[in-house]
Scaffold this motif. Sequence first.
Motif, PDB file in Angstrom:
ATOM      1  N   SER A  80      42.163  85.084 -24.898  1.00 22.89           N
ATOM      2  CA  SER A  80      42.208  85.112 -23.418  1.00 22.89           C
ATOM      3  C   SER A  80      41.154  86.642 -22.962  1.00 22.89           C
ATOM      4  CB  SER A  80      43.505  85.648 -22.897  1.00 22.89           C
ATOM      5  OG  SER A  80      43.983  86.834 -23.170  1.00 22.89           O
ATOM      6  N   GLN A 121      40.583  88.748 -19.682  1.00 22.27           N
ATOM      7  CA  GLN A 121      41.243  88.967 -18.272  1.00 22.27           C
ATOM      8  C   GLN A 121      40.142  90.359 -17.440  1.00 22.27           C
ATOM      9  OE1 GLN A 121      44.376  88.375 -16.691  1.00 22.27           O
ATOM     10  NE2 GLN A 121      43.148  89.400 -15.044  1.00 22.27           N
ATOM     11  N   CYS A 149      42.003  85.298 -15.420  1.00 19.32           N
ATOM     12  CA  CYS A 149      41.879  85.331 -16.878  1.00 19.32           C
ATOM     13  C   CYS A 149      41.629  83.967 -17.174  1.00 19.32           C
ATOM     14  CB  CYS A 149      43.355  85.594 -17.121  1.00 19.32           C
ATOM     15  SG  CYS A 149      43.784  85.424 -19.024  1.00 19.32           S
ATOM     16  N   THR A 181      41.581  81.436 -20.742  1.00 16.14           N
ATOM     17  CA  THR A 181      42.177  81.272 -21.960  1.00 16.14           C
ATOM     18  C   THR A 181      41.735  80.131 -22.664  1.00 16.14           C
ATOM     19  OG1 THR A 181      44.055  82.419 -21.088  1.00 16.14           O
ATOM     20  CG2 THR A 181      44.153  81.215 -23.202  1.00 16.14           C
TER      21      THR A 181
END
Length: 387
Positions: free
Chosen positions: A317, A319, A380, A382
């Motif tokens: 991920s 962010q 974010c 992912t």
Amino acid sequence: MKELIGFFGEKFSAEHSSDYISFIEEFYNNAPNAYHSLDADGYFLKVNDTELKMLGYTREELIGKKRFFDLQITLLTESAEEFYRQFKQTGTTRNLELELVSKTGNHVQVLLNANAIYDKDGNFIASNSVIVDITHKKALEKELMEKNQELNHLNEQLFHINQEKNRFIGIASHDLQNPITNIKLIAGKFRKTAQNLTDSQKRWIDELVSTSERMASLIKNMLSVNRLERESITPEIDYHNIVQLLTTSLNRFEEIANRKGISLHFESQAPLFMAKTDQEYLTEIIDNLVSNAIKFSYADSSVSVKLECTSSYFEISVQDQGQGILPEEMNLLFGRFQKLSAKPTSNESSTGLGLSIVKELTEQLDGTVSCHSQIGKGTCFTVRFNS
């Protein structure tokens, strides 16, 4: 008074039988489809006005003088008798396409359905046939077929043009890489002698570095799209240290992040994690996500990269603490050349290709990509892969 049953099941008196016969005769002659009856030798016994108009003959020219199959050009003349002989045995013909020639020489394409009539001893008496004129339908089918052939030809031309375009972009982009790299190296050397430069010269060097980085990013994306369109490369799957791969990627962005006052953070559940992947593909996925996060982050914020891994999958991920993405624009994220309302915070260039490349490369690795965002709080991304 004696009652008779009509064609449609209605009852009428014998004294009105002539009127009823006239009605049936008129109905027969003016029906929307052509009707005829043939004798045992195939000669016309009866024919309605609709068929006469279709073929251009008078009733006197056909009845007892011409065989129906003498008017057709689809079946060979020598096989007409054999066809009719078989019909008299089977008693039916369904959806037979024929091409007839009219008295004036015009070709009429028709669909024939026929039934045989037998006497009580099973001897053939006559045939009753209905004919539908499908000339217009067949003309449209021919036109459609020609248009499809033309379209196929154009598609083939377009395919070759697209191949040439991809080849040109690939060569041009590849040849531009070395000059851009040299410009970045020269700019870096100038930076090392910054104490000897004026403030204006320092700004010029910074602009030169920034411009060369934008050009390098654009060329890299062009090469990626070109490669995906040509499907010339397939993933080379092998075991790689995902922690080391992510660390190396983040190190490449350290200088760019520092110039915006952005701190990069990396968190991993383990110091070492081996998984099957294509190193080049995964590196490009992460580079695009980190580059995107830095572009759309405010100064003096942070970008965090996190690795979660299990025995069956690993998840990465990225962010940021940037502007976030509007909910109504979420479905546009991964389209090529899509630019959203959020803009790079330091006027960095954005082609709108990065996230589409992420999606396509992720899918080629049999992975998934998702996004969660809050306006004013950040975004974010992912990516998840089987390990």
